[in-house]
Motif scaffolding. Structure first.
Motif, mmCIF file in Angstrom:
data_model
loop_
_atom_site.group_PDB
_atom_site.id
_atom_site.type_symbol
_atom_site.label_atom_id
_atom_site.label_comp_id
_atom_site.label_asym_id
_atom_site.label_seq_id
_atom_site.Cartn_x
_atom_site.Cartn_y
_atom_site.Cartn_z
ATOM 1 N N UNK A 95 1.045 -8.131 6.511
ATOM 2 C CA UNK A 95 1.896 -8.671 5.470
ATOM 3 C C UNK A 95 1.194 -8.692 4.123
ATOM 4 N N UNK A 96 -0.020 -8.127 4.065
ATOM 5 C CA UNK A 96 -0.784 -8.169 2.821
ATOM 6 C C UNK A 96 -0.130 -7.302 1.760
ATOM 7 N N UNK A 97 -0.401 -7.608 0.543
ATOM 8 C CA UNK A 97 0.064 -6.804 -0.574
ATOM 9 C C UNK A 97 -1.144 -6.260 -1.295
ATOM 10 N N UNK A 98 -1.054 -5.000 -1.715
ATOM 11 C CA UNK A 98 -2.113 -4.400 -2.500
ATOM 12 C C UNK A 98 -1.660 -4.433 -3.945
ATOM 13 N N UNK A 99 -2.517 -4.873 -4.793
ATOM 14 C CA UNK A 99 -2.138 -5.055 -6.180
ATOM 15 C C UNK A 99 -3.071 -4.293 -7.087
ATOM 16 N N UNK A 100 -2.656 -3.141 -7.548
ATOM 17 C CA UNK A 100 -3.444 -2.566 -8.619
ATOM 18 C C UNK A 100 -3.378 -3.550 -9.769
ATOM 19 N N UNK A 101 -4.466 -3.874 -10.313
ATOM 20 C CA UNK A 101 -4.492 -4.895 -11.350
ATOM 21 C C UNK A 101 -4.121 -4.294 -12.686
ATOM 22 N N UNK A 102 -3.782 -5.134 -13.615
ATOM 23 C CA UNK A 102 -3.516 -4.620 -14.939
ATOM 24 C C UNK A 102 -4.324 -5.404 -15.939
ATOM 25 N N UNK A 103 -5.372 -4.798 -16.379
ATOM 26 C CA UNK A 103 -6.151 -5.389 -17.467
ATOM 27 C C UNK A 103 -5.466 -4.929 -18.745
ATOM 28 N N UNK A 104 -4.285 -5.447 -18.939
ATOM 29 C CA UNK A 104 -3.472 -4.969 -20.047
ATOM 30 C C UNK A 104 -2.777 -3.690 -19.639
ATOM 31 N N UNK A 105 -3.040 -3.222 -18.420
ATOM 32 C CA UNK A 105 -2.431 -1.988 -17.977
ATOM 33 C C UNK A 105 -2.514 -1.881 -16.486
ATOM 34 N N UNK A 106 -2.014 -0.777 -16.022
ATOM 35 C CA UNK A 106 -2.028 -0.527 -14.605
ATOM 36 C C UNK A 106 -2.867 0.686 -14.334
ATOM 37 N N UNK A 107 -2.926 1.036 -13.068
ATOM 38 C CA UNK A 107 -3.758 2.151 -12.691
ATOM 39 C C UNK A 107 -3.220 3.390 -13.283
ATOM 40 N N UNK B 286 6.209 5.090 -14.952
ATOM 41 C CA UNK B 286 6.413 4.423 -16.233
ATOM 42 C C UNK B 286 5.040 4.206 -16.871
ATOM 43 N N UNK B 287 5.032 3.875 -18.136
ATOM 44 C CA UNK B 287 3.759 3.559 -18.803
ATOM 45 C C UNK B 287 3.084 2.369 -18.132
ATOM 46 N N UNK B 288 3.879 1.388 -17.719
ATOM 47 C CA UNK B 288 3.326 0.213 -17.034
ATOM 48 C C UNK B 288 2.627 0.626 -15.738
ATOM 49 N N UNK B 289 3.230 1.564 -15.015
ATOM 50 C CA UNK B 289 2.623 2.026 -13.758
ATOM 51 C C UNK B 289 1.327 2.777 -14.030
ATOM 52 N N UNK B 290 1.309 3.606 -15.058
ATOM 53 C CA UNK B 290 0.070 4.336 -15.397
ATOM 54 C C UNK B 290 -1.054 3.363 -15.756
ATOM 55 N N UNK B 291 -0.708 2.369 -16.552
ATOM 56 C CA UNK B 291 -1.739 1.383 -16.925
ATOM 57 C C UNK B 291 -2.218 0.620 -15.699
ATOM 58 N N UNK C 248 0.806 -1.226 0.000
ATOM 59 C CA UNK C 248 0.000 0.000 0.000
ATOM 60 C C UNK C 248 0.838 1.274 0.000
ATOM 61 N N UNK C 249 1.928 1.313 0.751
ATOM 62 C CA UNK C 249 2.768 2.519 0.785
ATOM 63 C C UNK C 249 3.370 2.804 -0.592
ATOM 64 N N UNK C 250 3.702 1.755 -1.341
ATOM 65 C CA UNK C 250 4.240 1.951 -2.691
ATOM 66 C C UNK C 250 3.166 2.540 -3.601
ATOM 67 N N UNK C 251 1.959 2.058 -3.457
ATOM 68 C CA UNK C 251 0.859 2.566 -4.271
ATOM 69 C C UNK C 251 0.569 4.017 -3.911
ATOM 70 N N UNK C 252 0.607 4.333 -2.625
ATOM 71 C CA UNK C 252 0.399 5.723 -2.199
ATOM 72 C C UNK C 252 1.417 6.632 -2.891
ATOM 73 N N UNK C 253 2.669 6.213 -2.958
ATOM 74 C CA UNK C 253 3.693 7.005 -3.621
ATOM 75 C C UNK C 253 3.393 7.119 -5.115
ATOM 76 N N UNK C 254 2.988 6.032 -5.735
ATOM 77 C CA UNK C 254 2.650 6.079 -7.162
ATOM 78 C C UNK C 254 1.506 7.060 -7.414
ATOM 79 N N UNK C 255 0.540 7.116 -6.531
ATOM 80 C CA UNK C 255 -0.587 8.052 -6.673
ATOM 81 C C UNK C 255 -0.081 9.492 -6.582
ATOM 82 N N UNK C 256 0.845 9.754 -5.641
ATOM 83 C CA UNK C 256 1.413 11.095 -5.516
ATOM 84 C C UNK C 256 2.149 11.479 -6.800
#
Length: 181
Positions: A169-181, A99-104, A38-46
């Motif tokens: 210990x959970x991991x949050x996974x933005x999914x990639x339907x061919x892309x990421x969030x 990255x483009x992968x992160x945006x997707x 989750x902390x990594x995703x929070x940073x990606x959102x910022x």
């Protein structure tokens, strides 16, 4: 508001934290690698909201120590989610870009999250949906007051720490339907 406010605050936090955990688990079931905390995703959102943000500015927004954000940045660079570029005005500073992968991945994660919650909202009565809709402006004002109070007091961001802490210990996974969030 006294004890009624304290009780309401506790109930509100219990419900929202439980909802976040359930949604995170459900989204994680179909998420592609790499596992993101989750902390990594929070940073990606910022970084998504502020392309080219510096590590220090991201740390301020997340209300985390610079070295904590640097660790997250290194992890996300290795995972192919962030690019660190040298600031042309200050060669000592880095600017962060998704990255483009992160945006997707982020886009797909947001979409899956909205669809998941939206489908279950659709199962509620019209009265329940109207109550939730009516509560959203007040919840946004409450969030703004909490954020202002924290910023004024220099307090650490509970949101970033809560995501890292309540998930264990959970991991949050933005999914990639061919892309990421």
């Amino acid at each position: 508001m006294g004890s009624d406010g304290v009780r309401l605050g506790g109930d509100l936090m219990d419900v929202t934290m439980a909802m976040r955990r359930v949604v995170r688990r459900r989204l994680r079931e179909a998420a592609p690698p790499p596992d993101l905390r989750p902390a990594q995703i929070e940073l990606m959102v910022v970084v998504d909201r502020n392309p080219g943000v510096s590590v220090a500015a991201a740390a301020r927004e997340l209300r985390l120590a610079d070295n904590s954000v640097s660790t997250l940045v290194n992890q996300l660079v290795r995972a192919g989610m962030l690019r660190r570029e040298t600031d042309p005005d200050d060669r000592r500073a880095a600017r962060l870009e998704l990255t483009d992968a992160a945006r997707r991945r982020l886009a797909a994660w947001r979409d899956r999250r909205a669809r998941l919650v939206g489908a279950h909202l659709g199962e509620l009565s019209e009265e329940d949906r109207a109550s939730i809709t009516a509560a959203l402006p007040a919840l946004r004002r409450l969030l703004a007051r909490l954020a202002e109070d924290g910023a004024a007091n220099g307090a650490p961001s509970d949101a970033a720490h809560e995501d890292a802490g309540d998930a264990g210990d959970e991991r949050e996974h933005p999914s990639s339907d061919g892309g990421e969030r």
